[in-house]
Write an enzyme that holds these catalytic residues in place. Structure first.
Site, PDB file in Angstrom:
ATOM      1  N   SER A 336       0.123  -7.384   0.114  1.00 18.03           N
ATOM      2  CA  SER A 336       1.362  -7.571  -0.633  1.00 18.03           C
ATOM      3  C   SER A 336       2.555  -7.926   0.244  1.00 18.03           C
ATOM      4  CB  SER A 336       1.695  -6.293  -1.413  1.00 18.03           C
ATOM      5  OG  SER A 336       0.670  -5.968  -2.310  1.00 18.03           O
ATOM      6  N   HIS A 434       2.249  -1.095  -7.526  1.00 20.49           N
ATOM      7  CA  HIS A 434       0.906  -0.677  -7.094  1.00 20.49           C
ATOM      8  C   HIS A 434       0.755   0.845  -7.101  1.00 20.49           C
ATOM      9  CE1 HIS A 434      -0.787  -4.569  -6.096  1.00 20.49           C
ATOM     10  NE2 HIS A 434       0.338  -4.903  -5.499  1.00 20.49           N
TER      11      HIS A 434
END
Length: 504
Positions: A336, A434
């Site tokens: 990410s 997340h």
């Protein structure tokens, strides 16, 4: 019984008649006097808005007839849609303000039923429940009926998604502080959450054989790592790669949220190894080389669906899909970006300099090396130089300076992800996403994204959020209910280093 040609001719005539009626209504030629065209453009727009709304927003049926009232004609919904799309940005704001304020909840009726509910508390349960139901019904905005009917015409759901995008833009830009607009936004979000529930979504795998229009949209919507050309796109949907999207029957050919996955031997620590050019685009997959699934990009394509949970469900569905295809696969992780880290860091450096706490950010040895490199004598001057280096990305061109800054930026980044909070949750939006899904903050990766965008946004650092499938439900509950962030020892070690240096 009509023949096929006659039926086609009838449908074509009906379509033309509808188009003519809607166009006539949109232009304001129904029941409007000639004097209207002599007024100013702004007054014409306001008059048109009032007339359109008065005509297409039906009164809320009484409680007794709420299930028996006939639906309004479809032309009302089409007229509203055509009129709204013909407005410019400022006119849309005024139109939505009128709709939300003048056709919202009947507050007088709500007050009356609230009073009745208070007086029935000593009555039997059946009476109390009926009064509560009447009160609940009175809280329905008048425009909600119109929104429901619009959703049933062709293109109506997409129209409402775009309408909410306009409302969100008005609210975020503070073009209007109207609480009625915020209530309209809440009503739209509630309706869209029902219409786009996960059970109504279809999971589609996008391949090079998918329709060209879908591939084009996948390319256009990619917000994390822009697609450079068709060869780049072909690679991202080819061997050792997967691309999945959620679609909805009411918006055919329109991906709602898109997830890109890399199939790798181990958990990737840099994006270049995933999106770089390959000499061969037609490689055959070797199942034995696929041990990990790396979620390297997830993009929501519809601004109007902001806040409607789609991305987390997409990841869960994709995990099940991949487990079915690769039963031996056990490693699932994101790679990410860290948007906002560089901006936060600039603010932190400025704050420490202003407070005279420059020495708290770096160790004495690190400051000494920094002063030698920048040829400056004081920590304050060195911190200014550091701010300039980060702003320009010049430090990436020096191996020596890059080696010096690695431990500094890594522990600062770990603190930004783990320690900086908003209302007790992670400040960084990607981290928050997340962690809500139950992932663990697993590893920070140095020089993971050396693209100009990666250096500018996060000093080239990326992070793996690891999905341990047996723990995601527990982790998600801990984060959402108790605001606990699960992190690896490696990440916690970097956080401890920051706290030690900063005397936290």
């Amino acid at each position: 019984m009509l023949s096929q040609p006659a039926m086609c001719a009838f449908r074509a005539s009906l379509k033309c008649w509808r188009h003519w009626a809607v166009r006539k209504a949109t232009l304001g030629l129904l029941d409007f006097g000639k004097c209207r065209w002599l007024s100013s453009p702004s007054s014409r727009a306001v008059t048109g808005m009032e007339e359109i709304l008065a005509r297409v927003v039906s009164p809320l049926p009484t409680y007794e007839t709420r299930e028996k009232s006939p639906p309004p004609p479809e032309a009302n919904s089409l007229e509203f849609m055509h009129f709204y799309t013909s407005l410019d940005k400022e006119e849309k704001l005024n139109f939505l303000a009128k709709l939300s304020h003048e056709f919202g909840v009947d507050h007088k009726s709500v007050s009356e039923f609230a009073g009745k509910l208070l007086h029935t508390q000593l009555r039997d349960l059946a009476t109390i429940l009926q009064v509560e139901d009447r009160l609940r019904y009175s809280l329905t905005p008048r425009y909600k009926q119109l929104l429901n009917h619009i959703s049933k015409v062709e293109g109506g759901v997409k129209f409402l998604v775009d309408l909410r995008a306009d409302v969100l833009e008005i609210i975020s830009s503070k073009s209007s502080e109207s609480p009625h607009l915020r209530d309209l936004n809440g009503t739209l979000k509630s309706l869209l959450s029902e219409w786009f529930s996960v059970g109504l979504l279809r999971l589609e795998r996008i391949t090079w054989q998918s329709p060209c229009e879908i591939l084009q949209k996948i390319s256009q919507y990619e917000a994390v790592h822009p697609v450079r050309n068709w060869a780049d796109l072909k690679r991202r949907v080819g061997p050792y790669r997967r691309c999945y999207a959620f679609t909805h029957a009411a918006m055919p050919g329109e991906p709602l949220v898109v997830l890109h996955v890399a199939l790798t031997d181990e958990i990737s620590d840099n994006i270049q190894s995933i999106v770089r050019e390959f000499s061969a685009l037609d490689l055959e997959e070797d199942v034995n080389k696929v041990n990990a699934a790396i979620f390297y990009s997830i993009s929501s394509t519809q601004a109007g669906l902001q806040g409607v949970e789609l991305g987390n469900y997409l990841i869960k569905r994709v995990v099940r899909e991949l487990q079915s295809e690769f039963p031996h696969m056990a490693q699932f992780s994101s790679l990410s970006p860290i948007p906002g880290f560089s901006l936060w860091l600039q603010g932190l450096l400025s704050q420490y300099r202003k407070e005279g706490r420059a020495s708290d950010l770096l160790s004495e040895q690190e400051w000494e090396e920094m002063r030698q490199f920048t040829d400056l004598s004081s920590d304050a001057s060195a911190i200014d130089a550091l701010r300039m280096l980060i702003a320009t990305g010049e430090w990436m061109r020096s191996e020596r300076l890059s080696r010096l800054l690695e431990p500094v930026l890594m522990r600062l980044c770990a603190w930004y992800l783990y320690g900086e909070k908003r209302r007790g949750y992670a400040l960084n939006p990607v981290a928050n996403f997340h962690l809500q899904n139950g992932a663990t903050m697993w590893r920070l990766n140095w020089h993971a994204d050396t693209s100009p965008k990666g250096v500018s946004n996060s000093c080239g650092i990326m992070v793996n959020y690891r999905y341990f499938l047996n723990e995601t439900s527990k982790n998600s509950a801990l984060y959402l209910q108790n605001k606990v962030i699960l992190a690896s020892d490696e990440v916690l070690g970097l956080v401890s280093q920051f706290q030690k240096n900063s005397k936290l």
